[in-house]
Every structure is written in C-alpha cells, then in structure tokens.
Design a protein around this motif. Structure first.
Motif, PDB file in Angstrom:
ATOM      1  N   UNK A 199       0.829  -1.215   0.000  1.00 14.42           N
ATOM      2  CA  UNK A 199       0.000   0.000   0.000  1.00 14.42           C
ATOM      3  C   UNK A 199       0.859   1.258   0.000  1.00 14.42           C
ATOM      4  N   UNK A 200       1.975   1.241   0.743  1.00 13.25           N
ATOM      5  CA  UNK A 200       2.885   2.391   0.748  1.00 13.25           C
ATOM      6  C   UNK A 200       3.525   2.583  -0.612  1.00 13.25           C
ATOM      7  N   UNK A 201       3.896   1.469  -1.227  1.00 13.12           N
ATOM      8  CA  UNK A 201       4.540   1.548  -2.538  1.00 13.12           C
ATOM      9  C   UNK A 201       3.573   2.070  -3.592  1.00 13.12           C
ATOM     10  N   UNK A 202       2.312   1.635  -3.519  1.00 11.46           N
ATOM     11  CA  UNK A 202       1.300   2.152  -4.458  1.00 11.46           C
ATOM     12  C   UNK A 202       1.133   3.660  -4.285  1.00 11.46           C
ATOM     13  N   UNK A 203       1.060   4.101  -3.023  1.00  8.67           N
ATOM     14  CA  UNK A 203       0.908   5.534  -2.750  1.00  8.67           C
ATOM     15  C   UNK A 203       2.116   6.311  -3.257  1.00  8.67           C
ATOM     16  N   UNK A 204       3.314   5.767  -3.038  1.00  5.85           N
ATOM     17  CA  UNK A 204       4.539   6.438  -3.470  1.00  5.85           C
ATOM     18  C   UNK A 204       4.611   6.546  -4.986  1.00  5.85           C
ATOM     19  N   UNK A 205       4.328   5.457  -5.677  1.00  3.70           N
ATOM     20  CA  UNK A 205       4.372   5.482  -7.142  1.00  3.70           C
ATOM     21  C   UNK A 205       3.329   6.445  -7.714  1.00  3.70           C
ATOM     22  N   UNK A 206       2.139   6.451  -7.094  1.00  2.00           N
ATOM     23  CA  UNK A 206       1.094   7.376  -7.547  1.00  2.00           C
ATOM     24  C   UNK A 206       1.550   8.821  -7.357  1.00  2.00           C
ATOM     25  N   UNK A 207       2.133   9.116  -6.184  1.00  2.00           N
ATOM     26  CA  UNK A 207       2.602  10.472  -5.905  1.00  2.00           C
ATOM     27  C   UNK A 207       3.722  10.906  -6.833  1.00  2.00           C
ATOM     28  N   UNK A 208       4.680  10.010  -7.068  1.00  6.82           N
ATOM     29  CA  UNK A 208       5.798  10.330  -7.974  1.00  6.82           C
ATOM     30  C   UNK A 208       5.277  10.578  -9.383  1.00  6.82           C
TER      31      UNK A 208
ATOM     32  N   UNK B  24     -14.418  13.174 -10.025  1.00  7.35           N
ATOM     33  CA  UNK B  24     -13.408  12.315  -9.424  1.00  7.35           C
ATOM     34  C   UNK B  24     -12.003  12.689  -9.863  1.00  7.35           C
ATOM     35  N   UNK B  25     -11.011  12.231  -9.083  1.00  4.94           N
ATOM     36  CA  UNK B  25      -9.622  12.597  -9.339  1.00  4.94           C
ATOM     37  C   UNK B  25      -9.085  11.987 -10.639  1.00  4.94           C
ATOM     38  N   UNK B  26      -9.277  10.681 -10.810  1.00  4.11           N
ATOM     39  CA  UNK B  26      -8.642   9.992 -11.934  1.00  4.11           C
ATOM     40  C   UNK B  26      -9.170  10.471 -13.280  1.00  4.11           C
ATOM     41  N   UNK B  27     -10.490  10.520 -13.446  1.00  2.00           N
ATOM     42  CA  UNK B  27     -11.070  10.937 -14.724  1.00  2.00           C
ATOM     43  C   UNK B  27     -10.688  12.376 -15.043  1.00  2.00           C
ATOM     44  N   UNK B  28     -10.746  13.264 -14.058  1.00  2.00           N
ATOM     45  CA  UNK B  28     -10.376  14.665 -14.282  1.00  2.00           C
ATOM     46  C   UNK B  28      -8.930  14.773 -14.749  1.00  2.00           C
ATOM     47  N   UNK B  29      -8.047  13.970 -14.148  1.00  2.00           N
ATOM     48  CA  UNK B  29      -6.625  14.033 -14.508  1.00  2.00           C
ATOM     49  C   UNK B  29      -6.392  13.540 -15.934  1.00  2.00           C
ATOM     50  N   UNK B  30      -7.071  12.470 -16.307  1.00  2.00           N
ATOM     51  CA  UNK B  30      -6.901  11.915 -17.656  1.00  2.00           C
ATOM     52  C   UNK B  30      -7.389  12.898 -18.719  1.00  2.00           C
ATOM     53  N   UNK B  31      -8.570  13.464 -18.516  1.00  2.00           N
ATOM     54  CA  UNK B  31      -9.107  14.446 -19.468  1.00  2.00           C
ATOM     55  C   UNK B  31      -8.181  15.651 -19.568  1.00  2.00           C
TER      56      UNK B  31
ATOM     57  N   UNK C   5      -2.622  10.364   0.351  1.00  2.00           N
ATOM     58  CA  UNK C   5      -2.127   9.069  -0.092  1.00  2.00           C
ATOM     59  C   UNK C   5      -1.523   8.200   1.004  1.00  2.00           C
ATOM     60  N   UNK C   6      -0.809   8.805   1.960  1.00  2.00           N
ATOM     61  CA  UNK C   6       0.020   8.024   2.862  1.00  2.00           C
ATOM     62  C   UNK C   6      -0.624   7.773   4.217  1.00  2.00           C
ATOM     63  N   UNK C   7      -0.293   6.615   4.788  1.00  2.00           N
ATOM     64  CA  UNK C   7      -0.701   6.271   6.143  1.00  2.00           C
ATOM     65  C   UNK C   7       0.020   7.173   7.133  1.00  2.00           C
ATOM     66  N   UNK C   8      -0.586   7.381   8.308  1.00  2.00           N
ATOM     67  CA  UNK C   8       0.004   8.272   9.318  1.00  2.00           C
ATOM     68  C   UNK C   8       1.405   7.841   9.717  1.00  2.00           C
ATOM     69  N   UNK C   9       1.663   6.531   9.729  1.00  2.00           N
ATOM     70  CA  UNK C   9       2.959   6.033  10.183  1.00  2.00           C
ATOM     71  C   UNK C   9       4.084   6.352   9.210  1.00  2.00           C
TER      72      UNK C   9
ATOM     73  N   UNK D 222      -3.164   6.032 -10.755  1.00  2.00           N
ATOM     74  CA  UNK D 222      -3.853   6.974  -9.864  1.00  2.00           C
ATOM     75  C   UNK D 222      -5.037   6.307  -9.176  1.00  2.00           C
ATOM     76  N   UNK D 223      -5.037   6.250  -7.841  1.00  2.00           N
ATOM     77  CA  UNK D 223      -6.206   5.718  -7.126  1.00  2.00           C
ATOM     78  C   UNK D 223      -7.304   6.775  -7.041  1.00  2.00           C
ATOM     79  N   UNK D 224      -8.545   6.350  -6.933  1.00  2.00           N
ATOM     80  CA  UNK D 224      -9.649   7.300  -6.770  1.00  2.00           C
ATOM     81  C   UNK D 224      -9.868   7.547  -5.278  1.00  2.00           C
ATOM     82  N   UNK D 225      -9.780   8.804  -4.856  1.00  2.00           N
ATOM     83  CA  UNK D 225      -9.916   9.145  -3.435  1.00  2.00           C
ATOM     84  C   UNK D 225     -11.132  10.014  -3.151  1.00  2.00           C
ATOM     85  N   UNK D 226     -11.931  10.284  -4.166  1.00  2.00           N
ATOM     86  CA  UNK D 226     -13.092  11.164  -3.996  1.00  2.00           C
ATOM     87  C   UNK D 226     -14.034  10.641  -2.918  1.00  2.00           C
ATOM     88  N   UNK D 227     -14.395  11.515  -1.964  1.00  2.00           N
ATOM     89  CA  UNK D 227     -15.397  11.202  -0.964  1.00  2.00           C
ATOM     90  C   UNK D 227     -14.974  10.210   0.099  1.00  2.00           C
ATOM     91  N   UNK D 228     -13.694   9.873   0.174  1.00  2.00           N
ATOM     92  CA  UNK D 228     -13.227   8.878   1.135  1.00  2.00           C
ATOM     93  C   UNK D 228     -12.497   9.542   2.299  1.00  2.00           C
TER      94      UNK D 228
END
Length: 481
Positions: free
Chosen positions: A256-265, A322-329, A389-393, A448-454
């Motif tokens: 999960x951390x690696x997914x968040x990191x790759x998405x952020x990068x 949503x985040x992903x669709x807006x970014x792609x367009x 994206x990232x966990x508190x830890x 890119x993960x979808x984070x809308x409303x979460x």
C-alpha cells in the motif's frame, strides 16, 4: 468499559452534523503560506528581464539570472531531507509557523540585493520555505478536514499558489524590486499572527497520546457539542495506521505504501513535465519571444490571472467527476493544445516563407486553453493528493520523497526549457511537454487511485485492496483513555 459500533458508511454523516466554517477558516489562514510561496516562485517572471536589463544597479547577465529558477527547488530538496520529521516531532502547527522565518529572510534579501549572490541567497531561502510548506500544509489540510470539506476546499492550497503568482505578476509589472519586496514581506507576518490562533491537527494529538487535546481540537473544528463518536473513529484509524511499521524500508516494501509512493511520484512528474512551472517563471519571456498583438506584461497577467480563476472552477469539477477521470481528461486536452503551440512556434521560426501573421493570436489563445484544461486536473490533483495518499505512520517520509522528486523536476525542467529554447527554438519545449501529456494519459489509468469522498482511512484500505472500508468497526469508549 463500553464498546460502540460505528458503520464506516455513515462516517461522513457523523462528521457533517456540525458546522464546516471552522475547518474552512483554518484552511484559508494556513493558505497564506502557499500564497507567499507563489509570490516567490513566480518572482522571476516579472523581474528577470528587469534585473538583467538594469546594468547600472545589478549588472547581472541573462545566464546568471537563469539560475533564479533553479536554486529554489534545490534548497527545497535539502529542506525536505533535513526537516522531514519536524511535523511528527514538534507538530504540524509549529512547523507551519516556522515557515514565516525563511519567507521574511527571502524578502529582506531581495529588497536589499545589490549583486547576484544576494539574489541567489534569497532564492535559497524561498526554496527552504517551499520544502517546509509542501511537507506540512497538505498534511494539515488533509487531517483537519472532513471528506466533504477536503473535496472542495482541499484545492485552496493550489489556488493560493496561483493567486500569489498572479499578484506578483501584476505588482512586478508596475513596481520595482525593492518596493515589491517591502509590500510582500507583510504576508508572512500576517500569516504568523493569524495562524497562531488556529488549532493543531487532531491526528498529531492522537499520535502523541494527547487524547483530551484531540477532543478539544475536534470540537473547535467541527463545532459540535458531542464529538465522542468522531474522536473514537479518528482514534481507531490513527492508532491502526500508527501500529504499522513506518521505516524507510517500509515505504518501498509494503504494497500500500509503494502504491501511494508510485502514484505520488507519477502525479508530480507528469504535472511538471506538462510545463506549468516553466510557464509560471518564464511567462513574460515566452510572450516576448512569441510576438503577438498584446504587450508581454499584459499577456502574462491574463495568463496567470486565468490560471488563478479557472482553478476555482476546477475544484468543483474535480469533486464532481473524481480525481482519476479529471486528470486523464486534463492530460489529453493539454497535450493537444501544447502540440498546436509547438507547431506554430516551429513554423514561425523555421518556415519563414509561410506567412502566419494572421495566426499571431495562437500563443495567447493556446496558453489560455492550456490553463483551462490544466485547471481541471493537472493543476489540482497532485497537490491535493499529497495529504491523502500516505498512512500516518509513513506520511512524513512519503511526503519527503515526493518533495525531493518535485524539486528535481522543477529545477530540471525550468533549466531544460532555457537550454532547449536557446539551442533549438521555442517549439522544442512545447513539443516535449505535449509528448509527456500523451504518454502520461496511459499511465494515469493504472497508477492513480480514486480518493473522492473517502476518509483518509478508507483511502488506505483501498490501497491495500481491502473490503473493510464499508464494514463495521468496534472502538472502545473509555471516557479516560
């Protein structure tokens, strides 16, 4: 000891029982920091040509002046490396208050500069402030706001940066270096005074086991008499995240951390390779070199002003689609516009037998179209998702890495723009940015993960591929934890 069952489907309902204006107020006040960062970031746009042309006062060459845009991202990287743990050690609020110091120093150095080295020192301190800002402000906004507030007002950070860029473009067009610096030094001082009265992040208090202070902060932020359910839910989320190992190794080895990191990068890299930082610092230069009917100063003010205003529109479309669709367009649209700009500049420079004077409206119109499409995704999503994206830890370490990546790309792309333009022509950087947008469109679908409303915890569960986000959780309601 009493046990309460909380359904995570109703989390936002619990959070919305109160009022949102205290959260909005805290976000607006904290955004004095990115506003000042925006002032300093685009400072070279109106002043680079003024300084290099004023041989009596400064005697600085265009080559020396080109490093004004390179130094801040380098010092931003250094600040993120050495100050990455400040948020967890002293708190989000003290770290944000601390940013006023490099901001004030930067403006004092700019106001009193008589040679290139004083300007370099000023740009160095501006970069330090940028590093601290990106490490703390997105984190603070993400942690104090409910999903509903974050969906709209989470974009305030980006808007504040663009507003700062617009103000410095306008002010710099009519005032000299010293007068502008004395005007702008007021903003970090105002920020320090106002933000001193804002609450600390409840996440930080829970991380430190200061539960009563966390309750009091939630009461202030939610304007509710009874925040116990909110507190228990937040406490359970933070303690679960903090129970995870948070070493540098875990940032890369835990899925999960690696997914968040790759998405952020990816978000930071694709955003900067889209050219926005270059356009921000070389706005007047681009319009001066491209010709056209409008004065370069007027064109740059229109460009930056449109960026600022359209960013507000983008905040609402982002929460709608949503985040992903807006970014792609956004990527596809910006790629098309940049390709048209590149073709125009190529014909204008190398195919002089073709008369395109009737098309001299393309540079400013194309840049306006770029701003429009940029504002619905590229300009908002990367900064907004920094705090999601990232966990508190692992959040402090993850943001530190993303700031380093951001700094590397900003410094590289702004310098690359100067080199490409000088050696190949103005069309070449636009072509590079266009190709990046098209390639990034494909990668965005997968990264890119979808984070809308979460909630922040629900985002972590989705990154883990867990189905627990809609399950009931049990939290202990001991009145004196």
């Amino acid at each position: 000891m009493k046990t309460t069952v909380v359904d995570k489907k109703n989390v936002e309902d619990l959070q919305n029982d109160g009022q949102i204006w205290p959260q909005v107020l805290a976000i607006v006040v904290v955004c004095f920091v990115p506003f000042t960062c925006g002032l300093l970031f685009s400072w070279s746009s109106p002043f680079l040509l003024k300084i290099t042309n004023d041989k009596n006062t400064y005697d600085i060459s265009e080559e020396e002046g080109s490093y004004f845009t390179v130094i801040p991202p380098i010092s931003m990287i250094l600040a993120s490396i050495f100050c990455s743990n400040l948020n967890d050690k002293i708190g989000r609020k003290p770290t944000i208050l601390l940013i006023s110091v490099p901001h004030v120093i930067a403006w004092i150095l700019t106001a009193t500069a008589t040679n290139v080295w004083m300007f370099y020192a000023s740009r160095f301190f501006a970069g330090i402030a940028d590093g601290l800002m990106f490490a703390s402000v997105p984190m603070y906004i993400g942690e104090i706001s409910t999903p509903k507030v974050r969906g709209v007002w989470g974009n305030a950070l980006t808007f504040a940066i663009y507003l700062g860029q617009f103000i410095i473009t306008v002010t710099g067009s009519y005032c000299d270096v010293k007068r502008t610096s004395y005007i702008c030094i007021c903003f970090p001082l105002i920020h320090f005074i106002l933000f001193y009265f804002m609450p600390e992040s409840p996440y930080f208090y829970i991380m430190k086991g200061r539960f009563q202070e966390a309750r009091e902060t939630l009461t202030r932020l939610r304007k509710k008499h009874d925040v116990e359910e909110d507190f228990l839910l937040l406490k359970a989320d933070v303690q679960r995240q903090m129970s995870e190992s948070g070493t540098w190794k875990d940032l890369f080895t835990i899925d999960s951390n690696r997914k968040a990191l790759f998405a952020g990068i990816f978000l930071r890299a694709s955003q900067q390779l889209g050219g926005i930082s270059t356009f921000a610092v070389y706005t007047q230069y681009i319009f001066e070199k491209s010709g056209g009917n409008l004065d370069p100063q007027v064109s740059s003010m229109i460009f930056v002003g449109a960026t600022c205003l359209l960013n507000l529109v983008g905040a609402y479309t982002l929460d709608l689609f949503g985040r992903r669709l807006s970014y792609i367009v956004s990527l596809v649209s910006c790629g098309v516009v940049l390709l048209i700009e590149s073709i125009y500049f190529y014909i204008d420079q190398f195919e002089t037998q073709i008369d395109i004077k009737f098309l001299n409206w393309i540079p400013i119109t194309g840049m306006m179209a770029f701003v429009l499409f940029f504002s619905i995704g590229l300009g908002i999503v990367p900064t907004l998702m920094l705090g999601e994206l990232f966990s508190a830890s692992i959040k402090a370490k993850g943001l530190s890495v993303l700031i380093v990546v951001f700094g590397i790309f900003v410094s590289t792309i702004t310098k690359l723009f100067h080199l490409l333009t000088t050696n190949f022509g103005l069309f070449s950087p636009f072509l590079l940015f266009s190709i990046n947008c098209f390639l990034s469109t494909i990668l965005a679908i997968y990264l890119i993960p979808e984070t809308k409303g979460k909630t922040l915890e629900q985002i972590q569960q989705s990154l883990k591929g867990s189905k627990k986000t809609n399950e009931k959780i049990r939290v202990e309601t001991n009145p004196n934890p």
